[in-house]
Structure formats: C-alpha cells, structure tokens
Scaffold this active site. Structure first.
Site, PDB file in Angstrom:
ATOM      1  N   LEU A 179       0.825  -1.216   0.000  1.00 40.09           N
ATOM      2  CA  LEU A 179       0.000   0.000   0.000  1.00 40.09           C
ATOM      3  C   LEU A 179       0.859   1.266   0.000  1.00 40.09           C
ATOM      4  O   LEU A 179       0.489   2.268  -0.613  1.00 40.09           O
ATOM      5  CB  LEU A 179      -0.928  -0.009   1.217  1.00 40.09           C
ATOM      6  N   ASP A 181      13.840   3.030   9.853  1.00 38.06           N
ATOM      7  CA  ASP A 181      13.278   1.889  10.584  1.00 38.06           C
ATOM      8  C   ASP A 181      12.502   2.481  11.754  1.00 38.06           C
ATOM      9  O   ASP A 181      13.092   3.081  12.670  1.00 38.06           O
ATOM     10  CB  ASP A 181      14.402   0.976  11.076  1.00 38.06           C
ATOM     11  N   ASN A 233       2.535   4.582   7.502  1.00 37.95           N
ATOM     12  CA  ASN A 233       1.982   3.401   6.826  1.00 37.95           C
ATOM     13  C   ASN A 233       2.654   2.098   7.266  1.00 37.95           C
ATOM     14  O   ASN A 233       1.998   1.060   7.295  1.00 37.95           O
ATOM     15  CB  ASN A 233       2.145   3.591   5.306  1.00 37.95           C
ATOM     16  N   TYR A 261      -2.721  -7.599  16.826  1.00 39.27           N
ATOM     17  CA  TYR A 261      -2.853  -6.686  15.684  1.00 39.27           C
ATOM     18  C   TYR A 261      -4.012  -5.713  15.923  1.00 39.27           C
ATOM     19  O   TYR A 261      -3.861  -4.502  15.752  1.00 39.27           O
ATOM     20  CB  TYR A 261      -3.083  -7.485  14.404  1.00 39.27           C
ATOM     21  N   LYS A 287      -3.816  -1.497  16.421  1.00 36.45           N
ATOM     22  CA  LYS A 287      -4.476  -0.532  15.545  1.00 36.45           C
ATOM     23  C   LYS A 287      -5.513   0.297  16.310  1.00 36.45           C
ATOM     24  O   LYS A 287      -5.694   1.488  16.037  1.00 36.45           O
ATOM     25  CB  LYS A 287      -5.113  -1.245  14.345  1.00 36.45           C
ATOM     26  N   THR A 306      -1.576  -7.957  -0.295  1.00 34.94           N
ATOM     27  CA  THR A 306      -0.181  -7.520  -0.138  1.00 34.94           C
ATOM     28  C   THR A 306       0.574  -8.632   0.594  1.00 34.94           C
ATOM     29  O   THR A 306      -0.018  -9.606   1.054  1.00 34.94           O
ATOM     30  CB  THR A 306      -0.063  -6.227   0.700  1.00 34.94           C
TER      31      THR A 306
END
Ligand code: NAP
Length: 235
Positions: free
Chosen positions: A13, A55, A82, A158, A162, A191
């Site tokens: 992305l 990084d 991103n 995860y 987020k 992806t």
C-alpha cells in the site's frame, strides 16, 4: 511543491500511495528500513521520489531520517504512517506480553516515534497533514457488531495495536488543531502482509489513504476522523 513522507513505501500500500501522490504532483520520500529497497523503489517511482532509510522501531534511525529531510530544505507537508506488521496468527492462549509488545513497537509506538521526529517540520508547513494507516480490525465498533466480519476474527495483538493507533490519532488531532491528523482503514488488500489473500487491489486499498493525504485547503478540512474508501468507520 508538496513534500510527503511515507513509511514502509518500498512495497504494498505504501508503494502504491507513493505512485499516486507523485502522479498528483507530490515529491515523496520513499521510506524503507532497507537502503537497497528504498533505492530500488525510488528508482521505480521516478525523479520525484527520494529514497529515505527509516526503521520505525529504531529511534536513532528515525532521528537520522528527520535530520536528513530537514537538511534537504524542502520541509515536510504530509506524513503517512503506513509501515506496519501483521505479527503472524498467534492463538489467544499463546499470546504473550512480549508478542503484544512487538506489535505495539511497530504499529503503534513506531507511528509516535516518527510523528514526534517530524512534527517540527510539519508545524512549519503551510498545510501539515498526518495520515495514520490503521485497519478495520482496530475498530471496536466493528469488533462488537455481529453483522461485521471483524466481529468473527480474533487477533488480539494486531487489533489492539491498531485500536491504540486510532486513539493516538484522536489525541494528536486535539493537540495540534493547526494540522489535519486522520486515521484510515485501507480494507482487506492483497499484499505481503496477508500473503496476498486480501480481496482488494492496492489501487482500491489506497483510496482512503490518498484522500486523507490530499485534503483540500481550508479550516473545515476534517481532522481526528477514521474513514475507509466508503466514508466514516466506527471507532
Ligand atoms: P506490506 O506490503 O507488508 O508492507 C508493509 C511495509 O511496512 C513494508 O514496506 C515493510 O518493510 C514496512 N515495515 C514493517 N516494519 C517496519 C519497520 N520497523 N520500519 C520501517 N518499515 C517497516 O503490507 P501493507 O498491506 O502494504 O501494509 C501497509 C499498512 O496497511 C500497514 O500498517 C497495515 O497494517 C495496514 N493495513 C493493511 C491491510 C491489508 O489488507 N493489506 C488492511 C488494513 C491495514 P519491509 O519490506 O522491510 O518488510
């Protein structure tokens, strides 16, 4: 000239966002944690792409990147946080504090490291924008809505990383009303992050990212929002 930094822009992305923003006239710093990948992606993107080694889990790397962008002298108008990792599918019973800390260090703390380092440049921009790339899996509204697929999935680390990024977006937006700081959900996109199982193309996946990175000028441009390609996403 609009100058934009995208972390993790060497593929997926991030790379597609760079491609579309360059087509829209931006000069884009193509962030990558690997120098060779940054170079290769920037070459593929053409003369308005600049490779940038960054990084986001390494404070010294982030500081060095901010210094290098500062020295280039064109400032920074748009930051797109991103870069992110999925962290593998760890069963809830096997989820440890260390596994969560690893996800948070990239997906959540990484965005804060980068935002902190680049805020001085963004605040000097006439039109500073920040776009945080979150996920529908970070929506507590969807995680608790039986009609949504997100409510069937259990991904402790995860989703939590987020959801935390979403809250950081709201807090940053309140703290810096002179900027426009929004968080977006790309949707399930093919992806490397998901072994290309995502159902959308990267072109479809970047719609909300590109929109938040090209907000029209003016005080009524939104800040502190969570959107996907179709519009608002519940927190
Ligand atoms: P991707 O193709 O795996 O790209 C992830 C990018 O992040 C890569 O460039 C990767 O670099 C970089 N990255 C990872 N850790 C990093 C670090 N410590 N420092 C700097 N860069 C780092 O995945 P993607 O799907 O494009 O993901 C982009 C963002 O969208 C992520 O934040 C992800 O959570 C979010 N998202 C994706 C989907 C989806 O379905 N694809 C859905 C919702 C949200 P390397 O190449 O060096 O690994």
């Amino acid at each position: 000239m609009t100058t934009t930094l995208i972390t993790g822009a060497n593929k997926g992305l991030g790379f597609e966002t760079a491609r579309q923003l360059i087509a829209a006239g931006h000069t884009v710093y193509v962030g990558s944690r690997d120098e060779g990948n940054a170079q290769q992606a920037a070459e593929a993107l053409g003369p308005n792409a600049r490779p940038l080694l960054i990084d986001i889990t390494d404070e010294a790397s982030v500081q060095a990147a901010a210094e290098s962008v500062g020295k280039a002298g064109d400032g920074l108008d748009v930051l797109i946080n991103n870069a992110g990792i999925a962290g593998g599918s760890i069963a809830p019973i096997d989820t440890t504090g260390d596994s969560l800390a690893r996800l948070l260090d990239t997906n959540t703390v990484g965005a804060v490291r980068v935002t902190h380092a680049f805020l001085p440049l963004l605040l000097r921009s006439k039109r500073g924008l920040v776009v945080n790339v979150s996920s529908g899996l970070g929506s507590i509204g969807w995680a608790t809505d039986p009609s949504r697929l997100e409510s069937q999935l259990v991904l402790l680390n995860y989703a939590a990383s987020k959801a935390a990024l979403n809250m950081l977006t709201v807090q940053y937006a309140k703290a810096f009303p002179q900027l426009r700081i929004n968080v977006v959900d790309p949707g399930y996109t093919a992806t490397d992050l998901n072994g290309h199982r995502g159902t959308q193309t990267v072109e479809e996946g970047v719609v909300a990212i590109v929109r938040a990175a090209t907000l029209p000028e003016g005080d009524d441009a939104p800040t502190g929002t969570f959107t996907n390609a179709d519009g608002p996403v519940p927190w």
